[in-house]
Design an enzyme around this catalytic site. Sequence first.
Site, short mmCIF file in Angstrom:
data_model
loop_
_atom_site.label_atom_id
_atom_site.label_comp_id
_atom_site.label_asym_id
_atom_site.label_seq_id
_atom_site.Cartn_x
_atom_site.Cartn_y
_atom_site.Cartn_z
N GLN A 1 0.85 -1.20 0.00
CA GLN A 1 0.00 0.00 0.00
C GLN A 1 0.88 1.25 0.00
O GLN A 1 1.62 1.49 0.96
CB GLN A 1 -0.86 -0.02 1.26
CG GLN A 1 -1.82 1.14 1.40
CD GLN A 1 -2.59 1.07 2.72
OE1 GLN A 1 -2.03 0.66 3.74
NE2 GLN A 1 -3.83 1.43 2.71
N GLY A 2 0.81 2.05 -1.07
CA GLY A 2 1.64 3.24 -1.18
C GLY A 2 0.85 4.52 -0.99
O GLY A 2 0.49 5.18 -1.97
N SER B 1 1.24 6.65 2.44
CA SER B 1 1.98 7.62 3.27
C SER B 1 3.21 8.14 2.55
O SER B 1 3.86 7.42 1.78
CB SER B 1 2.41 6.95 4.57
OG SER B 1 1.31 6.40 5.24
N GLU C 1 -10.17 -1.71 5.45
CA GLU C 1 -9.01 -1.82 6.34
C GLU C 1 -9.43 -1.64 7.81
O GLU C 1 -9.03 -2.39 8.67
CB GLU C 1 -8.00 -0.74 5.94
CG GLU C 1 -6.69 -0.80 6.69
CD GLU C 1 -5.65 0.16 6.13
OE1 GLU C 1 -6.04 1.12 5.45
OE2 GLU C 1 -4.45 -0.06 6.38
N ASN D 1 -5.41 6.54 15.80
CA ASN D 1 -6.65 6.55 16.57
C ASN D 1 -7.13 7.97 16.86
O ASN D 1 -8.34 8.18 17.04
CB ASN D 1 -6.47 5.72 17.85
CG ASN D 1 -6.53 4.23 17.54
OD1 ASN D 1 -6.49 3.84 16.36
ND2 ASN D 1 -6.62 3.41 18.56
C1 LIG Z 1 3.01 -1.01 11.39
C2 LIG Z 1 2.70 0.08 10.40
C3 LIG Z 1 2.46 -0.25 9.08
C4 LIG Z 1 2.21 0.75 8.14
N1 LIG Z 1 2.03 0.37 6.84
C5 LIG Z 1 1.79 1.31 5.90
C6 LIG Z 1 1.63 0.94 4.52
O1 LIG Z 1 1.72 -0.23 4.17
N2 LIG Z 1 1.42 1.92 3.61
C7 LIG Z 1 1.32 3.24 3.97
O2 LIG Z 1 1.08 4.06 3.09
N3 LIG Z 1 1.48 3.63 5.27
C8 LIG Z 1 1.72 2.70 6.23
N4 LIG Z 1 1.91 3.07 7.54
C9 LIG Z 1 1.95 4.49 7.88
C10 LIG Z 1 0.72 4.97 8.62
O3 LIG Z 1 -0.38 5.03 7.76
C11 LIG Z 1 1.06 6.36 9.21
O4 LIG Z 1 2.09 6.18 10.16
C12 LIG Z 1 -0.15 7.01 9.84
O5 LIG Z 1 -1.11 7.35 8.89
C13 LIG Z 1 0.26 8.30 10.61
O6 LIG Z 1 0.99 9.15 9.79
P1 LIG Z 1 2.39 9.74 10.27
O7 LIG Z 1 3.25 8.60 10.74
O8 LIG Z 1 2.91 10.61 9.17
O9 LIG Z 1 2.08 10.61 11.55
P2 LIG Z 1 1.44 12.13 11.61
O10 LIG Z 1 0.36 12.19 10.60
O11 LIG Z 1 2.61 13.05 11.44
O12 LIG Z 1 0.88 12.15 13.03
C14 LIG Z 1 1.69 12.36 14.20
C15 LIG Z 1 0.78 12.43 15.41
O13 LIG Z 1 -0.12 13.56 15.30
C16 LIG Z 1 -1.47 13.15 15.41
N5 LIG Z 1 -2.32 13.94 14.51
C17 LIG Z 1 -2.05 14.27 13.22
N6 LIG Z 1 -3.08 14.99 12.70
C18 LIG Z 1 -4.02 15.08 13.67
C19 LIG Z 1 -5.31 15.70 13.75
N7 LIG Z 1 -5.85 16.31 12.71
N8 LIG Z 1 -6.00 15.59 14.91
C20 LIG Z 1 -5.47 14.93 15.98
N9 LIG Z 1 -4.25 14.35 15.98
C21 LIG Z 1 -3.54 14.42 14.85
C22 LIG Z 1 -1.47 11.69 14.98
O14 LIG Z 1 -2.56 10.99 15.51
C23 LIG Z 1 -0.13 11.20 15.54
O15 LIG Z 1 -0.26 10.87 16.89
C24 LIG Z 1 2.17 2.10 8.52
C25 LIG Z 1 2.41 2.45 9.86
C26 LIG Z 1 2.69 1.46 10.79
C27 LIG Z 1 2.96 1.86 12.22
#
Ligand SMILES: Cc1cc2nc3c(=O)[nH]c(=O)nc-3n(C[C@H](O)[C@H](O)[C@H](O)COP(=O)(O)OP(=O)(O)OC[C@H]3O[C@@H](n4cnc5c(N)ncnc54)[C@H](O)[C@@H]3O)c2cc1C
Length: 380
Positions: A125-126, A128, A245, A363
């Site tokens: 899944q691409g 992020s 998902e 979450n």
């Molecule tokens: C085990 C695992 C597998 C994954 N696999 C994939 C994959 O296959 N493909 C893929 O594309 N991605 C994948 N991901 C990435 C995942 O989708 C992202 O980590 C996730 O969407 C959060 O984005 P971020 O890490 O950029 O954090 P950020 O978006 O930078 O968030 C950082 C913190 O800020 C909080 N936050 C951000 N915006 C808000 C808001 N509006 N209101 C309240 N709180 C907020 C978040 O909840 C978090 O606690 C994976 C992640 C993990 C841990």
Amino acid sequence: MDLTYTEEEDKFRAEARAWLAANVPVEPLPSGDTRDGFAAHLEWERRLFDARWSVVSWPREYGGRDASLWEWLIFEEEYYRAGAPQRVTQNGIFLLAPTVFEFGTQEQQDRILPKMASGEETWCQGWSEPDAGSDLAGISSRAARDEAAGGWRLRGQKTWTTRGAFCTHLFGLFRSDPEAERHRGLSYFLVPLDAPGVTVRGFGRLDGDEGFADVFFDDVFVPDHDVLGDLHEGWRVAMATTGSERGLTLRSPGRFMAAADRLVGLYRERGAAADPALRDDVVQAWMDAEAYQLQTLDVVTRLSDGARPGAESSLTKLFWSELDVRLHETALRLLGPGAELADEPWTKGYQFALSGPIYAGTNEIQRNVVAERVLGLPRK
Ligand SMILES: Cc1cc2nc3c(=O)[nH]c(=O)nc-3n(C[C@H](O)[C@H](O)[C@H](O)COP(=O)(O)OP(=O)(O)OC[C@H]3O[C@@H](n4cnc5c(N)ncnc54)[C@H](O)[C@@H]3O)c2cc1C
């Protein structure tokens, strides 16, 4: 809701149970998030496919059994009960496939689904990017039109791509109309990872396994027939994928019911000697897993009546991800000090459970969705 199984469903369960008892590897396979482990898991996936257990709810012509959603749930329960290997094909068969069934052309379904079912092609899944996770509509990877060649040229970077270093294909969102409003100018592309211009760089997770990858796109050509759904409508298509998902297919109740049963077993072995007060936590974990199963039966009842998974799937995701953390924390407390460092399945399971509140949309984001779209609260 009628909670009694039909004779047919009981027969289906018995057949699944017997096959799994005879075929699940006795020794656990190495982690599917390592290169060797992934290969070993693919062999297992092929055995499942040969016996028509890899995609039970799909049509027969794609390798399935035309099973109902109820039977799919039964199979999942039996699968986890038998302690069968993790499904390294999950992002294809549980996330992309429902979206291909809903939005794909007949040609795309015929071309993509059989190879996905057999494990010949594996999907990651691409979505992020380094600067866009929660704010998925903020992605900056681009798709530029190549009229002469009849397709698109992709540029940009994806990250946190689960098992990206081992998969053959990627489904991803790219900005195809930079002038449009953020949610409107995205398209959903299907990309072979051996296409010229793709560079995949695997990297380790906290537990050391090479479970993640960065994927770089440098002028990668994708023909028109590899756009899924309407052009510039990728957001709508992607929301269907997140519905699967978060809501149903990625984490079925069988997974947590089996873990809760193992937790009860652990308590019986160690509980009295550990802290007897942990009994309440063990019972709570078991009841939560049962509650999740009952809630899923309600979801399946509604889906079978023609409803589509909507914003409520965020509630489901909150429930299973938090239940998983609590369940594993209880197991570690039963095992006592040192368990966090021990090399044993509960420890690995705990480390992975900690990522549940992050992947599939954090979450915090799910709580925003529930507040605004389920409860109808104002944004501010
Ligand atoms: C085990 C695992 C597998 C994954 N696999 C994939 C994959 O296959 N493909 C893929 O594309 N991605 C994948 N991901 C990435 C995942 O989708 C992202 O980590 C996730 O969407 C959060 O984005 P971020 O890490 O950029 O954090 P950020 O978006 O930078 O968030 C950082 C913190 O800020 C909080 N936050 C951000 N915006 C808000 C808001 N509006 N209101 C309240 N709180 C907020 C978040 O909840 C978090 O606690 C994976 C992640 C993990 C841990």
